[in-house]
Design an enzyme around this catalytic site. Structure first.
Site, PDB file in Angstrom:
ATOM      1  N   LEU A   1       0.858  -1.175   0.000  1.00 21.94           N
ATOM      2  CA  LEU A   1       0.000   0.000   0.000  1.00 21.94           C
ATOM      3  C   LEU A   1       0.899   1.231   0.000  1.00 21.94           C
ATOM      4  O   LEU A   1       1.978   1.224   0.596  1.00 21.94           O
ATOM      5  CB  LEU A   1      -0.898   0.035   1.241  1.00 21.94           C
ATOM      6  CG  LEU A   1      -1.976  -1.047   1.379  1.00 21.94           C
ATOM      7  CD1 LEU A   1      -2.707  -0.890   2.706  1.00 21.94           C
ATOM      8  CD2 LEU A   1      -2.967  -0.994   0.229  1.00 21.94           C
ATOM      9  N   ASP A   2       0.449   2.302  -0.660  1.00 19.01           N
ATOM     10  CA  ASP A   2       1.200   3.547  -0.616  1.00 19.01           C
ATOM     11  C   ASP A   2       1.368   3.996   0.830  1.00 19.01           C
ATOM     12  O   ASP A   2       0.557   3.661   1.702  1.00 19.01           O
ATOM     13  CB  ASP A   2       0.462   4.642  -1.391  1.00 19.01           C
ATOM     14  CG  ASP A   2       0.393   4.362  -2.882  1.00 19.01           C
ATOM     15  OD1 ASP A   2       1.250   3.608  -3.372  1.00 19.01           O
ATOM     16  OD2 ASP A   2      -0.519   4.892  -3.533  1.00 19.01           O
ATOM     17  N   LYS A   3       2.411   4.768   1.064  1.00 17.41           N
ATOM     18  CA  LYS A   3       2.692   5.262   2.412  1.00 17.41           C
ATOM     19  C   LYS A   3       1.452   5.864   3.073  1.00 17.41           C
ATOM     20  O   LYS A   3       1.145   5.566   4.226  1.00 17.41           O
ATOM     21  CB  LYS A   3       3.807   6.302   2.346  1.00 17.41           C
ATOM     22  CG  LYS A   3       4.072   7.016   3.663  1.00 17.41           C
ATOM     23  CD  LYS A   3       5.072   8.147   3.498  1.00 17.41           C
ATOM     24  CE  LYS A   3       5.203   8.953   4.780  1.00 17.41           C
ATOM     25  NZ  LYS A   3       6.109  10.112   4.632  1.00 17.41           N
TER      26      LYS A   3
ATOM     27  N   THR B   1      -1.718   5.499   2.306  1.00 16.61           N
ATOM     28  CA  THR B   1      -2.949   4.716   2.215  1.00 16.61           C
ATOM     29  C   THR B   1      -2.954   3.737   3.384  1.00 16.61           C
ATOM     30  O   THR B   1      -1.981   3.022   3.601  1.00 16.61           O
ATOM     31  CB  THR B   1      -3.028   3.939   0.890  1.00 16.61           C
ATOM     32  OG1 THR B   1      -3.044   4.873  -0.198  1.00 16.61           O
ATOM     33  CG2 THR B   1      -4.283   3.091   0.826  1.00 16.61           C
TER      34      THR B   1
END
Length: 315
Positions: A142-144, A146
């Protein structure tokens, strides 16, 4: 390692640092500027010998040959760190966590500590080694900024099985997001190939397949509407970088708080740090028992607070 690029743009000259960021994947502008300022870049004008250029703002001319010496990456060894984890499930094969917004998934250049991998190494001691020393156990990311449900593998057999489920979309991931604007349709599908933005290599964009885009499909369902915002549930049919963020911005409904694809002015800066996107549900088949398992993480407080602020009339 040297990388040679020729400036062939048929237009007025471009800054050296901007040209290199646009031309080479995986380098931030600050990293490029550091390499330039320390003498790692030469420019050879047409018919002349190359000279070292140490000013990032140096203007290129058509035909200039740019050579950049990229320093060998310094080895990074992920180390265990006693970082609290919100564990939703754990057994001898897998661990499912609710990742906090702001936590990077795995170590990388410039981020060696404080990641999910560091926390998992402290807690589990046994993670699959397929992804090497920096990404042990990481099946997907997951993106930082998110938050939400993620799964990691504790052994190689589980890793191979789960990675295949993610690749073939046998595992289902559902997200919830708050976007700008009112979506009138109850549901919809965004089908647009995603690749590097040709104008900014640090961003992704919807680009034609013939220009490097990869097929990407996002389905969304409206959960709640407000005067200027909509809460949507998104399901990934493909797994491209920044897919939901890119697709929602593409149809004119960027995510609230998204620093890369969102509005220039973030009216919720004091409420949420990053995009209002949360991985709310993950369904997969257990790699050993073959039981279908579903795990959910409720909407985090920061997103609830954004919705409360919207109800109070923040535009």
């Amino acid at each position: 390692m040297s990388d040679v690029r020729t400036f062939t743009e048929d237009k007025k000259g471009e800054r050296l640092d901007q040209f290199l960021v646009r031309s080479i994947d995986g380098f931030s502008r600050s990293h490029i500027q550091k390499i330039i300022s320390t003498g790692g870049v030469t420019v050879a004008e047409s018919g002349k010998e190359p000279t070292v250029v140490t000013k990032p703002r140096h203007t290129l001319s058509v035909g200039d040959v740019v050579t950049i010496d990229v320093p060998a990456p310094q080895p990074i060894a992920a180390r265990p760190e006693d970082i609290p984890l919100d564990i939703l499930y754990e057994d001898s094969d897998v661990i499912v966590v609710n990742k906090a917004r702001g936590m990077v998934t795995h170590p990388a250049t410039g981020t060696a500590d404080g990641t999910l991998v560091n926390a998992l190494l402290y807690h589990c001691h046994d993670l699959s080694g397929i992804n090497g020393a920096l990404r042990p156990g990481i099946v997907h990311r997951l993106d930082k900024d998110t938050s939400g449900v993620m799964i990691a593998a504790k052994n190689d057999a589980a890793h191979v099985d789960l990675a295949e489920q993610i690749r073939t979309k046998a595992a289902h991931r559902t997200y919830i997001a708050i976007v700008h604007g009112v979506i009138n349709e109850p549901r919809g599908v965004v089908h647009g190939a995603i690749g590097r933005d040709p104008r900014d290599r640090q961003r992704m964009a919807v680009v034609p397949v013939e220009h490097g885009g990869k097929d990407a499909i996002t389905e969304f369902t409206v959960r709640e509407r407000f005067d200027d915002y909509t809460v949507v549930e998104c399901e990934l049919k493909t797994g491209r970088t920044h897919q939901i963020r890119v697709h929602m911005a593409y149809i004119g409904h960027p995510l609230v708080g998204d620093p890369k694809y969102g509005m220039k002015k973030n009216r919720f800066a004091g409420i949420i740090d990053g995009q209002a996107l949360h991985s709310m549900r993950l369904t997969f088949t257990h790699p050993r028992t073959r039981e279908e398992m579903t795990f959910e993480a409720p909407m985090p407080d920061d997103m609830k607070n954004v919705i409360d602020a919207i109800r109070r009339g923040i535009k």
